[in-house]
Enzyme design. Structure first.
Site, PDB file in Angstrom:
ATOM      1  N   HIS A  31       3.025  -8.138  12.423  1.00 33.49           N
ATOM      2  CA  HIS A  31       1.862  -7.433  12.994  1.00 33.49           C
ATOM      3  C   HIS A  31       1.617  -7.889  14.428  1.00 33.49           C
ATOM      4  O   HIS A  31       1.350  -7.076  15.322  1.00 33.49           O
ATOM      5  CB  HIS A  31       0.583  -7.753  12.196  1.00 33.49           C
ATOM      6  N   LYS A  55      -8.742  -1.393  -3.521  1.00 32.56           N
ATOM      7  CA  LYS A  55      -7.496  -2.170  -3.494  1.00 32.56           C
ATOM      8  C   LYS A  55      -7.851  -3.651  -3.536  1.00 32.56           C
ATOM      9  O   LYS A  55      -8.674  -4.115  -2.735  1.00 32.56           O
ATOM     10  CB  LYS A  55      -6.735  -1.829  -2.202  1.00 32.56           C
ATOM     11  N   ARG A 104       9.560  -0.793  10.069  1.00 27.64           N
ATOM     12  CA  ARG A 104      10.506  -1.877   9.758  1.00 27.64           C
ATOM     13  C   ARG A 104      11.882  -1.334   9.409  1.00 27.64           C
ATOM     14  O   ARG A 104      12.900  -1.906   9.775  1.00 27.64           O
ATOM     15  CB  ARG A 104       9.971  -2.707   8.585  1.00 27.64           C
ATOM     16  N   SER A 141       3.055  -8.303   4.278  1.00 30.50           N
ATOM     17  CA  SER A 141       1.971  -9.176   3.801  1.00 30.50           C
ATOM     18  C   SER A 141       2.106  -9.440   2.305  1.00 30.50           C
ATOM     19  O   SER A 141       1.853 -10.554   1.830  1.00 30.50           O
ATOM     20  CB  SER A 141       0.609  -8.542   4.081  1.00 30.50           C
TER      21      SER A 141
HETATM   22  O1  PNS Z   1      -1.440  -2.174   6.261  1.00 31.05           O
HETATM   23  P1  PNS Z   1      -1.406  -0.898   5.465  1.00 31.05           P
HETATM   24  O2  PNS Z   1      -2.069  -1.084   4.117  1.00 31.05           O
HETATM   25  O3  PNS Z   1      -0.021  -0.321   5.359  1.00 31.05           O
HETATM   26  O4  PNS Z   1      -2.294   0.165   6.296  1.00 31.05           O
HETATM   27  C1  PNS Z   1      -2.412   1.515   5.866  1.00 31.05           C
HETATM   28  C2  PNS Z   1      -3.557   2.216   6.641  1.00 31.05           C
HETATM   29  C3  PNS Z   1      -4.862   1.471   6.440  1.00 31.05           C
HETATM   30  C4  PNS Z   1      -3.219   2.233   8.114  1.00 31.05           C
HETATM   31  C5  PNS Z   1      -3.652   3.671   6.110  1.00 31.05           C
HETATM   32  O5  PNS Z   1      -3.731   3.657   4.714  1.00 31.05           O
HETATM   33  C6  PNS Z   1      -4.858   4.401   6.674  1.00 31.05           C
HETATM   34  O6  PNS Z   1      -4.854   4.813   7.805  1.00 31.05           O
HETATM   35  N1  PNS Z   1      -5.919   4.505   5.852  1.00 31.05           N
HETATM   36  C7  PNS Z   1      -7.184   5.067   6.253  1.00 31.05           C
HETATM   37  C8  PNS Z   1      -7.547   6.273   5.375  1.00 31.05           C
HETATM   38  C9  PNS Z   1      -6.901   7.529   5.926  1.00 31.05           C
HETATM   39  O7  PNS Z   1      -7.140   7.937   7.035  1.00 31.05           O
HETATM   40  N2  PNS Z   1      -6.014   8.127   5.091  1.00 31.05           N
HETATM   41  C10 PNS Z   1      -5.331   9.341   5.417  1.00 31.05           C
HETATM   42  C11 PNS Z   1      -4.043   9.072   6.203  1.00 31.05           C
HETATM   43  S1  PNS Z   1      -3.188  10.577   6.526  1.00 31.05           S
END
Ligand code: PNS
Length: 174
Positions: A31, A55, A104, A141
């Site tokens: 990150h 979660k 990645r 993570s």
């Molecule tokens: O670190 P992560 O868990 O891979 O992050 C994922 C994250 C938080 C970036 C993604 O799930 C997100 O943007 N969630 C916010 C909710 C949202 O906007 N969902 C629709 C995406 S199209």
């Protein structure tokens, strides 16, 4: 040409902002690599922790914010925040036109592309994909937590402040 001032407006007076969203449970060296590179490309970078009550997490939101604040204090143009709900709503409210994501491997691509296209369709928010440093292409993570839980060495995968908290947490929970 004079370089733009960190955290200020760029040479043409337009402040270019980007968002690095994620769970950051906890923040890893992968990150930090992406945040660092985003901070070199944009005038202002917001790193936002997604608050997702459904979660389960090892670290609560305040702990994740504290770790992110500590590791990004060297970047004057990076700020830390949280958000609930849609990422595009956060972008709209804070006038952020672009999301920066690390990729990645090809396995990341399908889902990230789907989200990027959805976010673009929903609100015109673009996504910039950065290839992860190959050094961190395996890093997640979830793996860090799993390894730390069973007493494995994650020294090279996370910053020192995160390592300390991981050790505290995993020794406390057995
Ligand atoms: O670190 P992560 O868990 O891979 O992050 C994922 C994250 C938080 C970036 C993604 O799930 C997100 O943007 N969630 C916010 C909710 C949202 O906007 N969902 C629709 C995406 S199209």
């Amino acid at each position: 040409m004079k370089p733009p001032e960190a955290g200020g407006s760029s040479v043409d007076g337009i402040v270019r902002r980007a968002l690095c969203p994620g769970s950051f449970d906890p923040v890893t060296n992968g990150h930090i690599d992406i945040i660092n590179r985003a901070a070199n490309l944009y005038d202002e970078v917001v790193v936002a922790v997604f608050v997702n009550e459904s979660k389960s997490s090892l670290f609560d939101v305040d702990e994740r914010l504290a770790m992110l604040t500590e590791v990004t204090e060297v970047y004057p143009n990076v700020t830390i925040d949280t958000f609930e709900g849609l990422v595009v709503d956060y972008c709209r409210v804070h006038d952020i036109p672009v999301i920066v994501k690390g990729l990645r491997a090809v396995s990341d691509f399908d889902y990230e592309l789907q989200m990027a296209q959805m976010n673009r369709g929903l609100a015109g928010v673009d996504t910039l994909f950065m290839p992860t440093n190959p050094e961190y292409s395996f890093l997640a993570s979830s793996l860090v937590k799993e390894i730390a839980k069973w007493g494995g060495d994650v020294t090279s995968l996370v910053p020192p402040n995160v390592l300390t908290r991981l050790k505290e947490r995993t020794s406390a929970t057995g």
